[in-house]
Scaffold this motif. Sequence first.
Motif, PDB file in Angstrom:
ATOM      1  N   TYR A   1       8.517  14.109  -4.013  1.00  0.00           N
ATOM      2  CA  TYR A   1       7.984  12.918  -3.359  1.00  0.00           C
ATOM      3  C   TYR A   1       7.485  13.179  -1.941  1.00  0.00           C
ATOM      4  O   TYR A   1       7.188  12.238  -1.205  1.00  0.00           O
ATOM      5  CB  TYR A   1       9.054  11.817  -3.336  1.00  0.00           C
ATOM      6  CG  TYR A   1       9.396  11.312  -4.716  1.00  0.00           C
ATOM      7  CD1 TYR A   1       8.493  10.538  -5.442  1.00  0.00           C
ATOM      8  CD2 TYR A   1      10.616  11.626  -5.313  1.00  0.00           C
ATOM      9  CE1 TYR A   1       8.800  10.082  -6.710  1.00  0.00           C
ATOM     10  CE2 TYR A   1      10.932  11.173  -6.593  1.00  0.00           C
ATOM     11  CZ  TYR A   1      10.015  10.406  -7.278  1.00  0.00           C
ATOM     12  OH  TYR A   1      10.314   9.960  -8.546  1.00  0.00           O
TER      13      TYR A   1
ATOM     14  N   TYR B   1      10.809   1.534  -0.540  1.00  0.00           N
ATOM     15  CA  TYR B   1      11.854   2.292   0.142  1.00  0.00           C
ATOM     16  C   TYR B   1      12.581   3.164  -0.887  1.00  0.00           C
ATOM     17  O   TYR B   1      12.820   2.722  -2.016  1.00  0.00           O
ATOM     18  CB  TYR B   1      12.880   1.353   0.773  1.00  0.00           C
ATOM     19  CG  TYR B   1      12.409   0.507   1.922  1.00  0.00           C
ATOM     20  CD1 TYR B   1      11.656   1.025   2.964  1.00  0.00           C
ATOM     21  CD2 TYR B   1      12.774  -0.841   1.998  1.00  0.00           C
ATOM     22  CE1 TYR B   1      11.260   0.232   4.035  1.00  0.00           C
ATOM     23  CE2 TYR B   1      12.396  -1.643   3.060  1.00  0.00           C
ATOM     24  CZ  TYR B   1      11.633  -1.099   4.082  1.00  0.00           C
ATOM     25  OH  TYR B   1      11.256  -1.888   5.132  1.00  0.00           O
TER      26      TYR B   1
ATOM     27  N   GLN C   1       4.861   6.772   5.879  1.00  0.00           N
ATOM     28  CA  GLN C   1       3.872   6.419   4.857  1.00  0.00           C
ATOM     29  C   GLN C   1       2.743   5.576   5.440  1.00  0.00           C
ATOM     30  O   GLN C   1       1.560   5.783   5.125  1.00  0.00           O
ATOM     31  CB  GLN C   1       4.557   5.649   3.717  1.00  0.00           C
ATOM     32  CG  GLN C   1       5.651   6.406   2.990  1.00  0.00           C
ATOM     33  CD  GLN C   1       5.129   7.468   2.037  1.00  0.00           C
ATOM     34  OE1 GLN C   1       3.920   7.708   1.935  1.00  0.00           O
ATOM     35  NE2 GLN C   1       6.033   8.123   1.327  1.00  0.00           N
TER      36      GLN C   1
ATOM     37  N   LYS D   1       0.386   7.746   7.452  1.00  0.00           N
ATOM     38  CA  LYS D   1      -0.539   8.474   6.578  1.00  0.00           C
ATOM     39  C   LYS D   1      -1.680   7.574   6.096  1.00  0.00           C
ATOM     40  O   LYS D   1      -2.771   8.061   5.783  1.00  0.00           O
ATOM     41  CB  LYS D   1       0.221   9.033   5.368  1.00  0.00           C
ATOM     42  CG  LYS D   1       1.219  10.131   5.696  1.00  0.00           C
ATOM     43  CD  LYS D   1       0.548  11.456   6.020  1.00  0.00           C
ATOM     44  CE  LYS D   1      -0.017  12.112   4.799  1.00  0.00           C
ATOM     45  NZ  LYS D   1      -0.540  13.481   5.066  1.00  0.00           N
ATOM     46  N   ASN D   2      -1.434   6.267   6.061  1.00  0.00           N
ATOM     47  CA  ASN D   2      -2.452   5.296   5.638  1.00  0.00           C
ATOM     48  C   ASN D   2      -3.224   4.701   6.807  1.00  0.00           C
ATOM     49  O   ASN D   2      -3.948   3.723   6.649  1.00  0.00           O
ATOM     50  CB  ASN D   2      -1.803   4.166   4.844  1.00  0.00           C
ATOM     51  CG  ASN D   2      -1.370   4.590   3.454  1.00  0.00           C
ATOM     52  OD1 ASN D   2      -1.617   5.707   3.022  1.00  0.00           O
ATOM     53  ND2 ASN D   2      -0.695   3.696   2.751  1.00  0.00           N
TER      54      ASN D   2
ATOM     55  N   PHE E   1       8.342  14.801   5.065  1.00  0.00           N
ATOM     56  CA  PHE E   1       7.161  14.528   5.884  1.00  0.00           C
ATOM     57  C   PHE E   1       6.794  15.603   6.906  1.00  0.00           C
ATOM     58  O   PHE E   1       5.644  15.649   7.341  1.00  0.00           O
ATOM     59  CB  PHE E   1       7.360  13.196   6.629  1.00  0.00           C
ATOM     60  CG  PHE E   1       7.487  12.012   5.718  1.00  0.00           C
ATOM     61  CD1 PHE E   1       6.394  11.518   5.027  1.00  0.00           C
ATOM     62  CD2 PHE E   1       8.712  11.387   5.530  1.00  0.00           C
ATOM     63  CE1 PHE E   1       6.509  10.423   4.182  1.00  0.00           C
ATOM     64  CE2 PHE E   1       8.848  10.293   4.693  1.00  0.00           C
ATOM     65  CZ  PHE E   1       7.747   9.806   4.011  1.00  0.00           C
TER      66      PHE E   1
ATOM     67  N   ASN F   1       5.251  13.755   1.217  1.00  0.00           N
ATOM     68  CA  ASN F   1       3.917  13.309   1.652  1.00  0.00           C
ATOM     69  C   ASN F   1       3.716  13.869   3.061  1.00  0.00           C
ATOM     70  O   ASN F   1       3.640  13.146   4.036  1.00  0.00           O
ATOM     71  CB  ASN F   1       3.830  11.781   1.642  1.00  0.00           C
ATOM     72  CG  ASN F   1       2.421  11.269   1.861  1.00  0.00           C
ATOM     73  OD1 ASN F   1       1.449  12.033   1.798  1.00  0.00           O
ATOM     74  ND2 ASN F   1       2.288   9.990   2.142  1.00  0.00           N
TER      75      ASN F   1
ATOM     76  N   PHE G   1      11.024   6.267   6.716  1.00  0.00           N
ATOM     77  CA  PHE G   1      10.270   6.630   5.515  1.00  0.00           C
ATOM     78  C   PHE G   1       9.007   5.775   5.414  1.00  0.00           C
ATOM     79  O   PHE G   1       7.895   6.292   5.221  1.00  0.00           O
ATOM     80  CB  PHE G   1      11.145   6.432   4.277  1.00  0.00           C
ATOM     81  CG  PHE G   1      10.430   6.625   2.973  1.00  0.00           C
ATOM     82  CD1 PHE G   1      10.400   7.866   2.364  1.00  0.00           C
ATOM     83  CD2 PHE G   1       9.782   5.566   2.341  1.00  0.00           C
ATOM     84  CE1 PHE G   1       9.739   8.052   1.144  1.00  0.00           C
ATOM     85  CE2 PHE G   1       9.118   5.734   1.142  1.00  0.00           C
ATOM     86  CZ  PHE G   1       9.098   6.981   0.534  1.00  0.00           C
ATOM     87  N   ALA G   2       9.167   4.465   5.556  1.00  0.00           N
ATOM     88  CA  ALA G   2       8.019   3.566   5.468  1.00  0.00           C
ATOM     89  C   ALA G   2       7.035   3.811   6.605  1.00  0.00           C
ATOM     90  O   ALA G   2       5.806   3.761   6.403  1.00  0.00           O
ATOM     91  CB  ALA G   2       8.501   2.113   5.495  1.00  0.00           C
TER      92      ALA G   2
ATOM     93  N   THR H   1       0.814  -1.221   0.000  1.00  0.00           N
ATOM     94  CA  THR H   1       0.000   0.000   0.000  1.00  0.00           C
ATOM     95  C   THR H   1       0.846   1.269   0.000  1.00  0.00           C
ATOM     96  O   THR H   1       0.295   2.371  -0.112  1.00  0.00           O
ATOM     97  CB  THR H   1      -0.938   0.048   1.222  1.00  0.00           C
ATOM     98  OG1 THR H   1      -0.163   0.230   2.426  1.00  0.00           O
ATOM     99  CG2 THR H   1      -1.780  -1.207   1.327  1.00  0.00           C
ATOM    100  N   ILE H   2       2.168   1.140   0.148  1.00  0.00           N
ATOM    101  CA  ILE H   2       3.031   2.325   0.240  1.00  0.00           C
ATOM    102  C   ILE H   2       4.092   2.278  -0.851  1.00  0.00           C
ATOM    103  O   ILE H   2       4.329   1.228  -1.457  1.00  0.00           O
ATOM    104  CB  ILE H   2       3.703   2.434   1.622  1.00  0.00           C
ATOM    105  CG1 ILE H   2       4.700   1.287   1.842  1.00  0.00           C
ATOM    106  CG2 ILE H   2       2.650   2.461   2.731  1.00  0.00           C
ATOM    107  CD1 ILE H   2       5.575   1.458   3.064  1.00  0.00           C
ATOM    108  N   PRO H   3       4.759   3.404  -1.117  1.00  0.00           N
ATOM    109  CA  PRO H   3       5.865   3.392  -2.089  1.00  0.00           C
ATOM    110  C   PRO H   3       7.020   2.523  -1.596  1.00  0.00           C
ATOM    111  O   PRO H   3       7.185   2.303  -0.394  1.00  0.00           O
ATOM    112  CB  PRO H   3       6.299   4.869  -2.156  1.00  0.00           C
ATOM    113  CG  PRO H   3       5.157   5.656  -1.599  1.00  0.00           C
ATOM    114  CD  PRO H   3       4.482   4.765  -0.598  1.00  0.00           C
TER     115      PRO H   3
END
Length: 301
Positions: free
Chosen positions: A274, A159, A175, A178-179, A224, A276, A171-172, A155-157
């Motif tokens: 990039y 790494y 993300q 945010k989800n 972020f 978010n 980073f993960a 569900t995420i970009p």
Amino acid sequence: MTKFSILITTKNRLPDLKETLNQLSSFIENKNIEFIICDDGSSDGTSNFIETNYNSIQLIKNQKSKGLVYSRNRLLNLTKAKYAITLDDDAHILFQNALEIIENYFESNKKCAVIAFRIFWGKVLPENLSHSQTNSKVKSFVGCGHVWRMEAWRTIPNYPDWFVFYGEEAFASFQLFKNNLEVHYTPDVLVHHRVDVKSRKNQNDYQIRLRRSLRSGWYLYFLFYPWELIPKRFFYTFWVQLKTKVFKGDFKAFLAIIQALVDVFINILRLMKYANRLSKKEFLEYSKLPETKLYWTPRDL
């Protein structure tokens, strides 16, 4: 569907990898566990050793080194398992019931995307491996010992492989936040990371490690953090590095700081593209989460 996979990235550390595989022999022999190793351009015979001695391990190779983050992306995008455990080539799981603990925890915590393990850093294990810690939500996890719910990973970009080393876990985690997904610390799964942390400052890669650590932190600010918080955080970390390292005569640290600043400047357009960014409300909520559990020692008892 395969339920579990174990994923390891390695480069020119065959003695460490041999010890890890020896410690993980029961997992390797389990036909229900997918075991994949990425050889990131090793020149020490790593691939030949694996191919000769471990037919059950799936080996993938980068002909030229692409970096740790790139290699972890390859592994995570290749596995077909429901849950994917990531370990460093100098780290191994200690308890044989770890898989049962992991599965039960994921089944009971549907919003949990990543389980962060309890990790002991050191060459020699303490005699007492019991603990007094409890399961908890945390900000992030450590690369050398964690497990993904692969449904969440997708569900995420990926790494960011341009980080090269350090920072991909945070980073993960941003993300995932945010989800509306979570990272949980589960101390009942213990990993032995066979590293002498104190000696790293004297090793040849000290400067590059510090450079990559600093720049990844600064990258994360621009990706972020709410805009108004970035300048204060950025200059504070810059000042701390000067105060604690450079002003005490650490010339390698000075060079690492300058290099990290140049890295941020070079990647500024990419960071903007990039981003978010968390809202103020989201950032406040994220800030209240317990810090990442990096190290465990018997003093926790």
